[in-house]
Design an enzyme around this catalytic site. Sequence first.
Site, short mmCIF file in Angstrom:
data_model
loop_
_atom_site.label_atom_id
_atom_site.label_comp_id
_atom_site.label_asym_id
_atom_site.label_seq_id
_atom_site.Cartn_x
_atom_site.Cartn_y
_atom_site.Cartn_z
N LYS A 99 -18.10 2.83 -9.65
CA LYS A 99 -18.85 3.84 -8.89
C LYS A 99 -17.96 5.06 -8.66
O LYS A 99 -16.89 4.95 -8.05
CB LYS A 99 -19.31 3.26 -7.54
CG LYS A 99 -20.30 4.15 -6.82
CD LYS A 99 -21.64 4.23 -7.54
CE LYS A 99 -22.67 3.28 -6.99
NZ LYS A 99 -23.87 3.20 -7.86
N THR B 230 -21.94 -1.60 -9.66
CA THR B 230 -21.29 -0.43 -9.05
C THR B 230 -21.85 -0.21 -7.64
O THR B 230 -21.16 0.32 -6.78
CB THR B 230 -21.46 0.83 -9.91
OG1 THR B 230 -22.82 1.24 -9.90
CG2 THR B 230 -20.98 0.62 -11.34
N ASP B 231 -23.08 -0.65 -7.42
CA ASP B 231 -23.66 -0.52 -6.08
C ASP B 231 -22.86 -1.35 -5.07
O ASP B 231 -22.62 -0.91 -3.94
CB ASP B 231 -25.12 -0.97 -6.11
CG ASP B 231 -25.84 -0.61 -4.84
OD1 ASP B 231 -25.95 0.60 -4.53
OD2 ASP B 231 -26.25 -1.53 -4.11
N PHE C 50 8.36 38.82 -15.54
CA PHE C 50 8.01 38.16 -16.80
C PHE C 50 8.32 39.12 -17.95
O PHE C 50 7.66 40.16 -18.11
CB PHE C 50 6.53 37.75 -16.82
CG PHE C 50 6.17 36.88 -18.01
CD1 PHE C 50 6.75 35.63 -18.18
CD2 PHE C 50 5.27 37.33 -18.97
CE1 PHE C 50 6.44 34.83 -19.28
CE2 PHE C 50 4.94 36.54 -20.07
CZ PHE C 50 5.53 35.29 -20.22
N ARG D 95 5.98 41.51 -10.18
CA ARG D 95 4.54 41.26 -10.24
C ARG D 95 4.17 40.29 -9.13
O ARG D 95 5.03 39.69 -8.49
CB ARG D 95 4.15 40.68 -11.60
CG ARG D 95 4.73 39.30 -11.85
CD ARG D 95 4.24 38.65 -13.14
NE ARG D 95 4.79 37.30 -13.27
CZ ARG D 95 4.46 36.43 -14.20
NH1 ARG D 95 3.58 36.76 -15.14
NH2 ARG D 95 5.00 35.23 -14.23
N GLN E 244 6.43 28.92 -15.62
CA GLN E 244 7.03 27.69 -16.13
C GLN E 244 8.31 27.36 -15.36
O GLN E 244 8.55 26.20 -14.98
CB GLN E 244 7.36 27.84 -17.63
CG GLN E 244 6.16 27.85 -18.56
CD GLN E 244 5.56 29.22 -18.80
OE1 GLN E 244 5.61 30.12 -17.95
NE2 GLN E 244 4.96 29.40 -19.97
N ASN F 276 -2.20 30.39 -13.81
CA ASN F 276 -1.61 31.68 -13.44
C ASN F 276 -2.75 32.59 -13.00
O ASN F 276 -3.53 33.07 -13.81
CB ASN F 276 -0.88 32.25 -14.68
CG ASN F 276 0.01 33.43 -14.32
OD1 ASN F 276 -0.02 33.91 -13.20
ND2 ASN F 276 0.79 33.90 -15.28
N HIS G 223 -3.89 35.65 -12.41
CA HIS G 223 -3.38 36.97 -12.74
C HIS G 223 -3.85 38.04 -11.75
O HIS G 223 -5.02 38.09 -11.37
CB HIS G 223 -3.86 37.39 -14.14
CG HIS G 223 -3.47 36.43 -15.22
ND1 HIS G 223 -2.16 36.16 -15.55
CD2 HIS G 223 -4.21 35.66 -16.05
CE1 HIS G 223 -2.11 35.28 -16.54
NE2 HIS G 223 -3.35 34.95 -16.85
O1 LIG Z 1 4.67 33.16 -16.09
C1 LIG Z 1 4.04 33.41 -17.14
N1 LIG Z 1 4.13 32.55 -18.21
C2 LIG Z 1 3.49 32.76 -19.38
O2 LIG Z 1 3.58 31.94 -20.33
C3 LIG Z 1 2.70 33.93 -19.47
N2 LIG Z 1 1.92 34.44 -20.46
C4 LIG Z 1 1.38 35.58 -19.98
O3 LIG Z 1 0.59 36.32 -20.61
N3 LIG Z 1 1.81 35.82 -18.71
C5 LIG Z 1 2.62 34.80 -18.37
N4 LIG Z 1 3.30 34.53 -17.23
#
Ligand SMILES: O=c1[nH]c(=O)c2[nH]c(=O)[nH]c2[nH]1
Length: 291
Positions: free
Chosen positions: A12, A57-58, A157, A174, A218, A244, A246
Amino acid sequence: MGIVLGPNRYGKAETRVVRVRRDGDVHHIRDLNVGISLSGDMDEAHLTGDNAAVLPTDSQKNTVFAFAREHGIGEIEEFALLLARHFTGSQPTIRHARVEVEEYAWSRVPSSSGHSFVRSGTEVRTALVHSEGTGGAESVVSGLKDLVVLNSTGSEFHGFIQDEYTTLQPTRDRILATAVTARWRHRVPGGGGYGASFAAARRCLLEAFAETHSLSLQQTLYQMGRRVLEEREELCEVRLAMPNKHHFLVDLSPFGLDNDNEVFFAADRPYGLIEGTVLDDAAPAAPDAWN
Ligand SMILES: O=c1[nH]c(=O)c2[nH]c(=O)[nH]c2[nH]1
């Protein structure tokens, strides 16, 4: 060609259970979503339709509600273990139980009487337990999802590959924002102390996110996982998934305005999705713990 039955499981999904504990006029609530998935001697159910080995599952759903009443709800890892051990321990045909729990947090409405609550943000606490019953293998993975965080500076970055499709400009400053999904495996399943362990792991994630001067998401991800393992001996593997989120600087020059990292467009899609595992390489691998 021979056609055979492959791996299978059933259960369930998404039993939503809310438990109110009444302490006089002051109430306490727990709000869970429980997913159960069982496997074992289920060949006949699939091959011939013989349901003799099948716990409905009930009934599984009813067990969640009955256990919430009988045992109360402690740490979600404990509740998941209780259920998983019950299914494998009470039904010989069930060899393996996987129980997944999400918890939605509520806090009190300030200065209200003891029974008014407000949902606390979007963050969800999670637990994933596997059990093969008494004496069999067990694993416990705790975690959280939708922990939304943002650094308004301290993120760069640059130095990335430039191919014929690259238009992204390198940046030295950023916004870095993400909604963290993190799960961590306990070295000793059933070791207890889950509440304190959760609070500490969450604090480690937040502190590492805030304190890391980021050259990429990363790198931040790795530092977050690393911090958890450095500070929490009971944990041996952390898996993270971080979109990410953005934030694009808006070009305000058509309006005769400059924009020195002040006004951003928060895009919701597409988004980069950064995923990684950080682990103690001495800990025994347990790939099934994450399934
Ligand atoms: O921290 C980031 N890792 C990426 O792999 C990546 N690729 C991207 O376009 N921006 C970012 N920023």
